[in-house]
Design a protein around this motif. Structure first.
Motif, PDB file in Angstrom:
ATOM      1  N   GLN A 184      -9.187   2.500  -7.186  1.00 53.81           N
ATOM      2  CA  GLN A 184      -8.827   1.950  -5.887  1.00 53.81           C
ATOM      3  C   GLN A 184      -8.957   2.990  -4.787  1.00 53.81           C
ATOM      4  O   GLN A 184      -9.235   2.669  -3.638  1.00 53.81           O
ATOM      5  N   ARG A 185      -8.759   4.271  -5.126  1.00 54.34           N
ATOM      6  CA  ARG A 185      -8.758   5.313  -4.107  1.00 54.34           C
ATOM      7  C   ARG A 185     -10.114   5.424  -3.424  1.00 54.34           C
ATOM      8  O   ARG A 185     -10.219   5.651  -2.228  1.00 54.34           O
TER       9      ARG A 185
ATOM     10  N   THR B 161      -6.265   1.868   0.567  1.00 52.39           N
ATOM     11  CA  THR B 161      -5.912   2.412  -0.742  1.00 52.39           C
ATOM     12  C   THR B 161      -5.471   3.868  -0.707  1.00 52.39           C
ATOM     13  O   THR B 161      -4.761   4.307  -1.608  1.00 52.39           O
TER      14      THR B 161
ATOM     15  N   THR C  13      -5.477   3.839 -10.008  1.00 49.43           N
ATOM     16  CA  THR C  13      -5.410   4.721  -8.844  1.00 49.43           C
ATOM     17  C   THR C  13      -6.771   5.267  -8.469  1.00 49.43           C
ATOM     18  O   THR C  13      -7.193   5.214  -7.321  1.00 49.43           O
TER      19      THR C  13
ATOM     20  N   ARG D 278       2.199   2.220  -0.818  1.00 47.72           N
ATOM     21  CA  ARG D 278       0.812   2.127  -0.385  1.00 47.72           C
ATOM     22  C   ARG D 278       0.651   0.984   0.613  1.00 47.72           C
ATOM     23  O   ARG D 278       1.290  -0.055   0.509  1.00 47.72           O
TER      24      ARG D 278
END
Length: 255
Positions: free
Chosen positions: A208-209, A138, A205, A134
């Motif tokens: 943050q995405r 993000t 995940t 990554r």
């Protein structure tokens, strides 16, 4: 997910992977640059095919300046390593260098025919290792910097990135992404800065995405000193003896 330029249709996705090869640096601030490599293909001479075939090596031969690979009835000579050159075409200097080095390894190839030559650009990081994982955004990932091993590393790298995206990364695979993370060139790391441990990755995940990307990257804090020497303790001062009186001095002199 890709964006096509042949039609006005734009395909969008939640996650993106930048795999731009030797041109990775033009899209992301990662020190990956093209490194030119040239190769040649020799074929047996038509006038002496029997003798030429008998001089073909039976296995791969490595030398300090090139390697020789038997391929069918032909032989492949490779490969130059040219830094700072981003032109993907064969040139006289590269052909001459490979032929000279190849004939030193296999003198019997001297009467073979130069059938083909080509060149390519290797995506090369400044430390020679891949760049995976990554990025600071993000939902943006990177996969590249394979140097001379792209055909070997690309399938495994794709598997690692896909597993990291869906949260199925194992601890062992997380260690690979940690070793090849993109920001290793810019900041000091500690065991607490890992972003790919399988125990914490799945939980963070989704959160943050959907978070907006940071506007700027703050510089890493200064690392504290491991051992901070303490100042030496103050030594107690000795009391000086009182000055002798005049009477005692005269008495001592009399003694």
């Amino acid at each position: 997910t890709t964006t096509t330029t042949t039609t006005p249709t734009v395909v969008r996705g939640r996650e993106y992977v930048v795999a731009a090869g030797a041109w990775l640096r033009s899209l992301l601030p990662i020190p990956v640059a093209p490194q030119k490599g040239q190769m040649l293909r020799l074929t047996p001479s038509a006038s002496s095919e029997t003798s030429s075939t008998s001089s073909q090596p039976s296995r791969v031969i490595y030398g300090s300046e090139c390697y020789v690979i038997p391929r069918g009835h032909d032989v492949i000579l490779g490969a130059t390593v040219e830094n700072g050159t981003a032109t993907a075409h064969s040139d006289a200097r590269g052909v001459h260098k490979l032929l000279s080095a190849g004939l030193e390894l296999c003198p019997g190839l001297g009467d073979w025919t130069l059938a083909d030559s080509w060149a390519g650009l290797r995506p090369t990081a400044i430390d020679g290792n891949p760049v995976l994982g990554r990025t600071r955004w993000t939902n943006l990932w990177v996969a590249g910097g394979y140097w001379r091993n792209g055909i070997l590393l690309a399938p495994r790298a794709a598997e690692l990135i896909a597993d990291a995206m869906d949260g199925s990364l194992t601890d062992r695979d997380a260690a690979y992404l940690e070793a090849f993370r993109w920001d290793r060139f810019f900041e000091a790391r500690t065991p607490h800065t890992s972003r790919f441990s399988s125990s914490s990755y799945a939980a963070t995940t989704t959160k943050q995405r959907d978070a907006p990307p940071p506007v700027s990257r703050a510089p890493p804090p200064e690392a504290p000193s491991i051992l901070e020497p303490s100042p030496p303790p103050e030594q107690p001062q000795r009391a000086s003896p009182p000055p002798a009186s005049s009477s005692s001095s005269s008495s001592n002199r009399r003694r």
